[in-house]
Design a protein around this motif. Structure first.
Motif, PDB file in Angstrom:
ATOM      1  N   MET A  51      -6.003   1.279  -8.959  1.00  0.00           N
ATOM      2  CA  MET A  51      -5.366   2.596  -9.006  1.00  0.00           C
ATOM      3  C   MET A  51      -4.002   2.560  -8.302  1.00  0.00           C
ATOM      4  SD  MET A  51      -7.675   4.703 -10.277  1.00  0.00           S
ATOM      5  CE  MET A  51      -9.435   4.794 -10.576  1.00  0.00           C
ATOM      6  N   ALA A  52      -3.146   3.527  -8.642  1.00  0.00           N
ATOM      7  CA  ALA A  52      -1.839   3.610  -7.988  1.00  0.00           C
ATOM      8  C   ALA A  52      -2.035   3.771  -6.482  1.00  0.00           C
ATOM      9  CB  ALA A  52      -1.067   4.805  -8.538  1.00  0.00           C
ATOM     10  N   GLY A  53      -1.324   2.985  -5.720  1.00  0.00           N
ATOM     11  CA  GLY A  53      -1.392   3.089  -4.263  1.00  0.00           C
ATOM     12  C   GLY A  53      -2.546   2.335  -3.633  1.00  0.00           C
ATOM     13  N   SER A  54      -3.352   1.619  -4.457  1.00  0.00           N
ATOM     14  CA  SER A  54      -4.478   0.880  -3.884  1.00  0.00           C
ATOM     15  C   SER A  54      -3.999  -0.335  -3.099  1.00  0.00           C
ATOM     16  CB  SER A  54      -5.445   0.454  -4.993  1.00  0.00           C
ATOM     17  OG  SER A  54      -4.770  -0.322  -5.956  1.00  0.00           O
ATOM     18  N   GLY A  55      -2.758  -0.753  -3.365  1.00  0.00           N
ATOM     19  CA  GLY A  55      -2.191  -1.877  -2.610  1.00  0.00           C
ATOM     20  C   GLY A  55      -2.019  -3.141  -3.433  1.00  0.00           C
ATOM     21  N   LYS A  56      -1.897  -3.031  -4.752  1.00  0.00           N
ATOM     22  CA  LYS A  56      -1.762  -4.215  -5.627  1.00  0.00           C
ATOM     23  C   LYS A  56      -0.547  -5.063  -5.260  1.00  0.00           C
ATOM     24  CE  LYS A  56      -1.585  -1.584  -9.302  1.00  0.00           C
ATOM     25  NZ  LYS A  56      -1.969  -0.285  -8.737  1.00  0.00           N
ATOM     26  N   THR A  57       0.602  -4.390  -5.151  1.00  0.00           N
ATOM     27  CA  THR A  57       1.840  -5.132  -4.903  1.00  0.00           C
ATOM     28  C   THR A  57       1.805  -5.795  -3.530  1.00  0.00           C
ATOM     29  OG1 THR A  57       2.990  -3.595  -6.346  1.00  0.00           O
ATOM     30  CG2 THR A  57       4.357  -4.898  -4.873  1.00  0.00           C
ATOM     31  N   THR A  58       1.335  -5.051  -2.535  1.00  0.00           N
ATOM     32  CA  THR A  58       1.233  -5.618  -1.180  1.00  0.00           C
ATOM     33  C   THR A  58       0.254  -6.792  -1.185  1.00  0.00           C
ATOM     34  OG1 THR A  58       1.380  -3.301  -0.496  1.00  0.00           O
ATOM     35  CG2 THR A  58       1.033  -4.900   1.236  1.00  0.00           C
ATOM     36  N   ASN A 213      -9.721  -3.251  -0.383  1.00  0.00           N
ATOM     37  CA  ASN A 213      -8.496  -3.431   0.415  1.00  0.00           C
ATOM     38  C   ASN A 213      -8.422  -2.418   1.573  1.00  0.00           C
ATOM     39  OD1 ASN A 213      -6.009  -4.567   1.008  1.00  0.00           O
ATOM     40  ND2 ASN A 213      -4.893  -3.160  -0.323  1.00  0.00           N
ATOM     41  N   LYS A 214      -7.487  -2.690   2.443  1.00  0.00           N
ATOM     42  CA  LYS A 214      -7.185  -1.832   3.603  1.00  0.00           C
ATOM     43  C   LYS A 214      -8.336  -1.820   4.613  1.00  0.00           C
ATOM     44  CE  LYS A 214      -4.108   0.937   0.688  1.00  0.00           C
ATOM     45  NZ  LYS A 214      -3.383   2.165   0.472  1.00  0.00           N
ATOM     46  N   ASP A 216      -8.216  -3.069   7.320  1.00  0.00           N
ATOM     47  CA  ASP A 216      -7.659  -2.880   8.675  1.00  0.00           C
ATOM     48  C   ASP A 216      -7.786  -1.416   9.095  1.00  0.00           C
ATOM     49  OD1 ASP A 216      -4.399  -1.983   7.971  1.00  0.00           O
ATOM     50  OD2 ASP A 216      -5.657  -2.835   6.445  1.00  0.00           O
ATOM     51  N   ILE A 217      -7.918  -0.511   8.103  1.00  0.00           N
ATOM     52  CA  ILE A 217      -8.087   0.912   8.427  1.00  0.00           C
ATOM     53  C   ILE A 217      -9.569   1.234   8.597  1.00  0.00           C
ATOM     54  CG2 ILE A 217      -7.728   3.292   7.628  1.00  0.00           C
ATOM     55  CD1 ILE A 217      -5.385   2.300   5.970  1.00  0.00           C
ATOM     56  N   SER A 268      -7.552  -7.278   3.631  1.00  0.00           N
ATOM     57  CA  SER A 268      -6.455  -6.410   4.054  1.00  0.00           C
ATOM     58  C   SER A 268      -5.163  -7.066   3.606  1.00  0.00           C
ATOM     59  CB  SER A 268      -6.456  -6.229   5.575  1.00  0.00           C
ATOM     60  OG  SER A 268      -5.211  -5.658   5.943  1.00  0.00           O
ATOM     61  N   ALA A 269      -4.454  -6.365   2.730  1.00  0.00           N
ATOM     62  CA  ALA A 269      -3.191  -6.913   2.230  1.00  0.00           C
ATOM     63  C   ALA A 269      -2.150  -6.924   3.337  1.00  0.00           C
ATOM     64  CB  ALA A 269      -2.698  -6.081   1.053  1.00  0.00           C
ATOM     65  N   VAL A 270      -2.381  -6.108   4.359  1.00  0.00           N
ATOM     66  CA  VAL A 270      -1.417  -6.042   5.453  1.00  0.00           C
ATOM     67  C   VAL A 270      -1.650  -7.174   6.468  1.00  0.00           C
ATOM     68  CG1 VAL A 270      -0.701  -4.662   7.454  1.00  0.00           C
ATOM     69  CG2 VAL A 270      -0.855  -3.602   5.207  1.00  0.00           C
TER      70      VAL A 270
HETATM   71  P1  GDP Z   1       0.288  -0.388  -5.605  1.00  0.00           P
HETATM   72  O1  GDP Z   1       0.796   0.884  -6.177  1.00  0.00           O
HETATM   73  O2  GDP Z   1      -1.158  -0.582  -5.950  1.00  0.00           O
HETATM   74  O3  GDP Z   1       1.131  -1.574  -5.943  1.00  0.00           O
HETATM   75  O4  GDP Z   1       0.289  -0.223  -4.013  1.00  0.00           O
HETATM   76  P2  GDP Z   1       1.339  -0.754  -2.927  1.00  0.00           P
HETATM   77  O5  GDP Z   1       1.187  -2.225  -2.717  1.00  0.00           O
HETATM   78  O6  GDP Z   1       2.677  -0.266  -3.278  1.00  0.00           O
HETATM   79  O7  GDP Z   1       0.772  -0.062  -1.618  1.00  0.00           O
HETATM   80  C1  GDP Z   1       0.650   1.333  -1.487  1.00  0.00           C
HETATM   81  C2  GDP Z   1       0.644   1.700   0.000  1.00  0.00           C
HETATM   82  O8  GDP Z   1      -0.515   1.166   0.611  1.00  0.00           O
HETATM   83  C3  GDP Z   1       1.833   1.128   0.750  1.00  0.00           C
HETATM   84  O9  GDP Z   1       2.270   2.077   1.641  1.00  0.00           O
HETATM   85  C4  GDP Z   1       1.239  -0.068   1.487  1.00  0.00           C
HETATM   86  O10 GDP Z   1       1.920  -0.343   2.677  1.00  0.00           O
HETATM   87  C5  GDP Z   1      -0.167   0.380   1.740  1.00  0.00           C
HETATM   88  N1  GDP Z   1      -1.084  -0.741   1.857  1.00  0.00           N
HETATM   89  C6  GDP Z   1      -1.308  -1.697   0.947  1.00  0.00           C
HETATM   90  N2  GDP Z   1      -2.247  -2.556   1.388  1.00  0.00           N
HETATM   91  C7  GDP Z   1      -2.627  -2.150   2.597  1.00  0.00           C
HETATM   92  C8  GDP Z   1      -3.569  -2.627   3.581  1.00  0.00           C
HETATM   93  O11 GDP Z   1      -4.256  -3.629   3.405  1.00  0.00           O
HETATM   94  N3  GDP Z   1      -3.701  -1.906   4.733  1.00  0.00           N
HETATM   95  C9  GDP Z   1      -2.948  -0.779   4.965  1.00  0.00           C
HETATM   96  N4  GDP Z   1      -3.139  -0.158   6.114  1.00  0.00           N
HETATM   97  N5  GDP Z   1      -2.071  -0.312   4.082  1.00  0.00           N
HETATM   98  C10 GDP Z   1      -1.902  -0.978   2.923  1.00  0.00           C
END
Ligand code: GDP
Ligand code: MG
Length: 396
Positions: A51-58, A213-214, A216-217, A268-270
């Motif tokens: 989904m959008a914002g799930s963290g794919k790119t990160t 993902n995430k 760490d939260i 955790s992508a971070v």
């Molecule tokens: P995409 O739309 O799926 O490509 O999502 P993005 O990679 O752009 O990430 C969306 C938001 O989630 C950004 O603000 C990232 O910093 C945050 N994010 C992605 N992965 C993680 C993670 O593992 N931990 C945390 N805390 N934030 C994350």
């Protein structure tokens, strides 16, 4: 068109300098024989969806850094035309080929239509991407593919299917479904996310990994427990009073089957945690591709080739009838149905029909006239010769 879409280029040489991809630009022996079945292992394509914002790119960024640290630099492709900045060195970036803003302007589209059309334009040239990957396949163990923010743009569009099938026809492919764990703490939201994951599995039929993902939260253990223990999930649902929870209760029974063989890993992508475990699952999923997906794909491939062959024969037969006794030898194209036909034909059978029709049109208008003339002329010569011979015999 010209300003909206350009030829696909491989940015490996200039963009990944800071990662030093040794020998990436040197010609390799596999370049000359990319179509042959080679015995050396092929790179595994990891298609990252979510989904959008799930963290794919990160996540792709983190995977890239992780693989570089393991001395196994990946080949990275960005398929999101609307992203402002790509935080990893992409070997191929859709934005170099298609100008998303220009597409919106030229076709009078909004943001979502712009992304879909950009992806469609890119998909028409995906054979070039395949050639780039094939050229570099001996240098990379993994190909990472980042997809557009909105998941449905990729999973439910014709171009998404074309791209996925093109990749899966040549390389072991694994879908990594990235899920935002912190936004899935509500059992109903969690289940909606899982239903989406399930629909992608059934649509692509590719080996599947859920990356929670995430972490760490929030730790993903609550979700794993929900998946393993039906009672615990029901308890969580019981706290929900909305009418949706009744539907959810029935649906969760359906999902139980989906959960049984599902590979799940918390990442955790971070921070980069969980990636070692993820790659254990990737190896397992790649094996599953070889044992389950590939044989099935090859069976479909054979069936498709046979059907195509039969259609060609029928069309040739029709053509022969149209042309009467005229020799067809010079007019029959010998290279119909090359390997690239498969991808696009499977994606859109209607288009296939049109293509073949337009081919036969060419035959009618160009070669046929000549062959008719040549045939008629040689018949004329033969008849003249016979007449002269008969006359000569008579006069003797
Ligand atoms: P995409 O739309 O799926 O490509 O999502 P993005 O990679 O752009 O990430 C969306 C938001 O989630 C950004 O603000 C990232 O910093 C945050 N994010 C992605 N992965 C993680 C993670 O593992 N931990 C945390 N805390 N934030 C994350
Ligand atoms: Mg993204």
């Amino acid at each position: 068109m010209a300003t909206a879409a350009a030829d696909i280029s491989d940015g490996a040489s200039n963009e990944s300098d800071n990662y030093k991809e040794d020998g990436d630009n040197n010609p390799t022996p596999s370049q000359s024989s990319s179509n042959e079945q080679s015995t050396e292992p092929k790179p595994v394509c990891l298609i990252v969806l979510g989904m959008a914002g799930s963290g794919k790119t990160t996540f792709v960024q983190r995977l890239t850094a992780y693989l570089h640290s393991k001395k196994s630099p990946p080949y990275v492709i960005n398929l999101d035309p609307a992203v402002h900045e790509v935080p990893f060195p992409a070997n191929i970036d859709i934005r170099d080929t298609v100008n998303y803003k220009e597409v919106m302007k030229q076709y009078g589209l909004g943001p979502n239509g712009g992304i879909v059309t950009s992806l469609n334009l890119f998909a028409t040239r995906f054979d070039q991407v395949m050639k780039f990957i094939e050229k570099k396949q001996s240098n990379h163990q993994y190909v990472l593919i980042d997809t557009p923010g909105q998941i449905e743009v990729f999973t439910w569009s014709a171009s998404g299917t074309i791209i996925t099938e093109a990749l899966a026809s040549s390389f072991p492919c694994v879908v990594i479904y990235v899920m935002d764990t912190s936004r899935s703490v509500n059992p109903v939201t969690f289940m909606s996310n899982m239903l989406y994951a399930c629909s992608i599995l059934y649509k692509t039929k590719l080996p599947f990994i859920v990356a929670m993902n995430k972490t760490d939260i929030i730790d993903h253990s609550f979700a794993v427990e929900w998946m393993q223990d039906f009672e615990v999930f029901q308890d969580a649902l019981n706290q929900e009073t909305s009418y949706v929870s009744n539907l959810t209760r029935s649906m969760s029974l359906v999902l139980d089957e989906f959960y049984t063989n599902l590979r799940v890993v918390g990442v955790s992508a971070v921070t980069g945690s969980g990636l070692d475990e993820l790659f254990v699952h990737v190896a397992d999923a790649a094996k599953e591709y070889e044992t389950e997906y590939r044989p099935e794909y090859e069976r479909l491939h054979r069936e498709l080739a046979e059907a195509q062959n039969q259609k060609q024969q029928e069309q040739l037969e029709r053509l022969r009838k149209d042309m009467g006794a005229v020799s067809m030898e010079t007019a029959v194209p010998t290279d119909l149905g090359g390997p690239s036909d498969l991808i696009f034909n499977r994606g859109n059978p209607d288009e296939d029909e049109e293509d073949v029709d337009s081919d036969t049109d060419d035959i009618d208008h160009t070669v046929t006239e000549e062959s008719k003339e040549a045939g008629a002329f040689s018949t004329f010569l033969k008849e003249r010769k016979d007449i002269v011979q008969v006359r000569n015999r008579k006069s003797n």
